[in-house]
Design a protein around this motif. Structure first.
Motif, short mmCIF file in Angstrom:
data_model
loop_
_atom_site.label_atom_id
_atom_site.label_comp_id
_atom_site.label_asym_id
_atom_site.label_seq_id
_atom_site.Cartn_x
_atom_site.Cartn_y
_atom_site.Cartn_z
N SER A 1 24.14 11.22 -4.37
CA SER A 1 25.54 10.77 -4.29
C SER A 1 26.32 11.65 -3.32
O SER A 1 27.22 11.16 -2.60
CB SER A 1 26.18 10.77 -5.68
OG SER A 1 26.17 12.07 -6.25
N GLN A 2 26.00 12.94 -3.26
CA GLN A 2 26.64 13.81 -2.27
C GLN A 2 26.26 13.41 -0.86
O GLN A 2 27.11 13.40 0.04
CB GLN A 2 26.25 15.27 -2.54
CG GLN A 2 26.91 15.86 -3.78
CD GLN A 2 26.42 17.25 -4.09
OE1 GLN A 2 25.58 17.81 -3.37
NE2 GLN A 2 26.92 17.83 -5.18
N GLU A 3 24.98 13.07 -0.64
CA GLU A 3 24.53 12.62 0.67
C GLU A 3 25.29 11.38 1.12
O GLU A 3 25.61 11.20 2.29
CB GLU A 3 23.03 12.29 0.64
CG GLU A 3 22.12 13.50 0.60
CD GLU A 3 20.66 13.10 0.50
OE1 GLU A 3 20.36 11.92 0.81
OE2 GLU A 3 19.84 13.94 0.12
N LYS A 4 25.58 10.49 0.16
CA LYS A 4 26.23 9.22 0.46
C LYS A 4 27.76 9.30 0.34
O LYS A 4 28.43 8.28 0.38
CB LYS A 4 25.69 8.13 -0.47
CG LYS A 4 24.20 7.89 -0.34
CD LYS A 4 23.70 6.93 -1.41
CE LYS A 4 22.18 6.82 -1.39
NZ LYS A 4 21.66 6.22 -0.17
N SER A 5 28.27 10.53 0.14
CA SER A 5 29.73 10.75 -0.01
C SER A 5 30.30 9.93 -1.16
O SER A 5 31.39 9.36 -1.06
CB SER A 5 30.46 10.40 1.30
OG SER A 5 29.98 11.20 2.36
N GLY B 1 18.59 2.92 -5.22
CA GLY B 1 19.03 1.53 -5.13
C GLY B 1 20.30 1.30 -5.93
O GLY B 1 21.21 0.57 -5.50
N SER B 2 20.39 1.92 -7.10
CA SER B 2 21.59 1.80 -7.93
C SER B 2 22.80 2.39 -7.21
O SER B 2 23.89 1.81 -7.21
CB SER B 2 21.39 2.51 -9.27
OG SER B 2 20.32 1.94 -9.97
N LEU B 3 22.61 3.56 -6.58
CA LEU B 3 23.71 4.17 -5.83
C LEU B 3 24.13 3.30 -4.65
O LEU B 3 25.32 3.19 -4.33
CB LEU B 3 23.28 5.56 -5.32
CG LEU B 3 23.09 6.64 -6.39
CD1 LEU B 3 22.64 7.94 -5.74
CD2 LEU B 3 24.36 6.87 -7.19
N ASN B 4 23.16 2.67 -3.99
CA ASN B 4 23.48 1.78 -2.88
C ASN B 4 24.32 0.58 -3.34
O ASN B 4 25.25 0.15 -2.66
CB ASN B 4 22.20 1.28 -2.20
CG ASN B 4 21.56 2.36 -1.34
OD1 ASN B 4 22.22 3.29 -0.91
ND2 ASN B 4 20.26 2.23 -1.11
N LYS B 5 23.96 0.03 -4.50
CA LYS B 5 24.73 -1.10 -5.04
C LYS B 5 26.16 -0.67 -5.34
O LYS B 5 27.12 -1.39 -5.04
CB LYS B 5 24.06 -1.63 -6.31
CG LYS B 5 22.72 -2.32 -6.08
CD LYS B 5 22.08 -2.68 -7.42
CE LYS B 5 20.63 -3.11 -7.23
NZ LYS B 5 20.49 -4.33 -6.43
#
Length: 452
Positions: free
Chosen positions: A294-298, A322-326
């Motif tokens: 989640s830190q990588e994806k801000s 995949g859940s974080l991407n959604k």
């Protein structure tokens, strides 16, 4: 959502369910040619990719596209030489994936590197009880390549970090010795390279490419199964490297002895160094992975949100990402805040999907036959060889537990077996699962293959 955005969205979902190697190999140059009249036409670069998507990934593609095109009736695959169009309106690629995917496709030909992802380093690998041995062995190999744990064989289920780990070894060795020739390839790429070299009479170039490596990294080595000519070539490549004290690192979804139709001399060589497994991550490791990703994806997610995802997405790291991407897609498209209530709403359809909806008895039996390297006729036949009885009993167990079939129906699916035989087989596997770690891992991998 136009056709370009539709396909980029679909690719975003496919990317988190497939290995990096398979995603890059089969989907890198694909795009939607047409999206009209309940028909989607997907452009592919060659007939090989056309057949592969049609036979192996069609159902998966159809299910994903159907979510965005409810009236979709048919998908066709067309060979096109035109480059895939770019998305102009919404940069959905940046929403669904991160810089890793782009970096993963880079090639460093000067150092002999094929597709080494610069983001796959030890610093970004989250260590837990499930992967501690494999991580320690990888660190040791990167410190003294060719001298310790040669070969290094890492095995585990889909999406658990095998590719990250072996590429981290490559990147660390390259960092310490920029002149080292590091060759990374998915096993399918190695096999295709070999066939192409024979067809085009370039076998000397092929041998030079792989046998002159200082470090050879091969992903998904189980795909050597049944390829006798490729196995022969890999045997000689392996020997040439090992005799020169050069490092070989392999990954697989199972231990060497469980790879069907693999020659005994290769199996023994794969087992001759260090064999380390990666299991499914426990809750604490999943939470740590989610925080790092989640830190990588801000993504600023609260502890309650992290805990909710970690408790409900348990199978592998790829599904966690995949859940974080959604979540990220929804937040960016609707400019929303990631509250626990909203995250629950976003993930609920994904979590509550009826897993059995796409699973059939035929799929279970085919998956087991492929995993153990036997033919379907042998699996449901009457021969009682040890190598057939064991997979047959696993079939009994899964048909009962995954589809809730009655014992007579399971007997019918397995060629007319008596219901008492089915009960005995199921009971035996249940007892073995309680104490046999190898069977637990095999069962985990088989189930993952069923549901991807």
């Amino acid at each position: 959502m136009d056709k370009e955005q539709l396909w980029q969205t679909a690719l975003g979902e496919l990317e988190v369910t497939l290995s990096k190697a398979n995603f890059t190999t089969w989907f890198k140059s694909t795009f939607v040619v047409s999206d009209e009249n309940n028909l989607v036409i997907v452009g592919v670069p060659n007939s090989f990719a056309q057949e592969w998507l049609k036979n192996k990934y069609h159902n998966q593609i159809f299910i994903i596209l159907k979510k965005f095109r409810p009236h979709l009736e048919e998908i066709k695959y067309k060979i096109c030489s035109t480059a895939p169009p770019q998305v102009n309106n919404i940069d959905i690629t940046n929403i669904l994936t991160n810089k890793e995917v782009k970096d993963d496709k880079k090639t460093d030909s000067q150092n002999g590197c094929f597709n080494l992802n610069p983001n796959y380093i030890f610093d970004t690998f989250v260590v837990g009880n499930s992967n501690r041995l494999a991580h320690a062995a990888s660190m040791a190999v990167s410190d003294k390549p060719g001298k310790k744990y040669n070969p290094l064989f890492i095995y585990g289920g889909v999406g658990l970090g095998k590719t990250h780990l072996i590429q981290a070894i490559g990147n660390e060795i390259k960092k310490r010795n920029p002149k080292a020739k590091i060759t990374y390839a998915p096993c399918e790429h190695f096999a295709n390279d070999f066939v192409d070299a024979i067809q085009n009479k370039r076998i000397d170039n092929f041998k030079k490419k792989y046998r002159n490596s200082d470090v050879l990294l091969i992903d998904d080595i189980q795909f050597l199964s049944g390829k006798e000519g490729t196995q022969e070539e890999f045997f000689h490549t392996f020997n040439a490297l090992q005799q020169g004290n050069r490092q070989v690192i392999l990954t697989s979804d199972r231990v060497p002895q469980a790879i069907g139709e693999l020659s005994g001399r290769l199996s023994s060589r794969f087992s001759g160094g260090m064999v380390a497994d990666i299991k499914q991550p426990d809750f604490e490791t999943r939470a740590a992975i989610l925080k790092a990703k989640s830190q990588e994806k801000s993504l600023n997610l609260g502890d309650n949100v992290i805990e909710y995802i970690a408790q409900n997405v348990c199978s592998n790291i790829r599904e966690l990402e995949g859940s974080l991407n959604k979540i990220r897609t929804h937040l960016e498209l609707y400019n929303a805040e990631p509250t626990l209530e909203l995250v629950t709403q976003i993930l609920e359809p994904f979590l509550s999907t009826n897993r059995n909806e796409y699973i059939t008895a035929s799929k279970i039996l085919k998956t087991i036959a492929n995993f153990y390297g036997i033919k379907m006729e042998e699996l449901i036949g009457k021969k009682r060889n040890k190598e057939l009885v064991y997979p047959r009993q696993i079939s009994m167990y899964l048909l009962r537990h995954e589809l809730n079939y009655s014992y007579p129906r399971i007997g019918k699916e397995l060629g007319g077996k008596d219901h008492t035989t089915i009960i005995h087989g199921r009971d035996k596997i249940e007892k073995e699962l309680a104490r046999n770690e190898n069977l637990q891992r095999e069962m985990s991998v088989i189930k993952e293959k069923l549901y991807i």
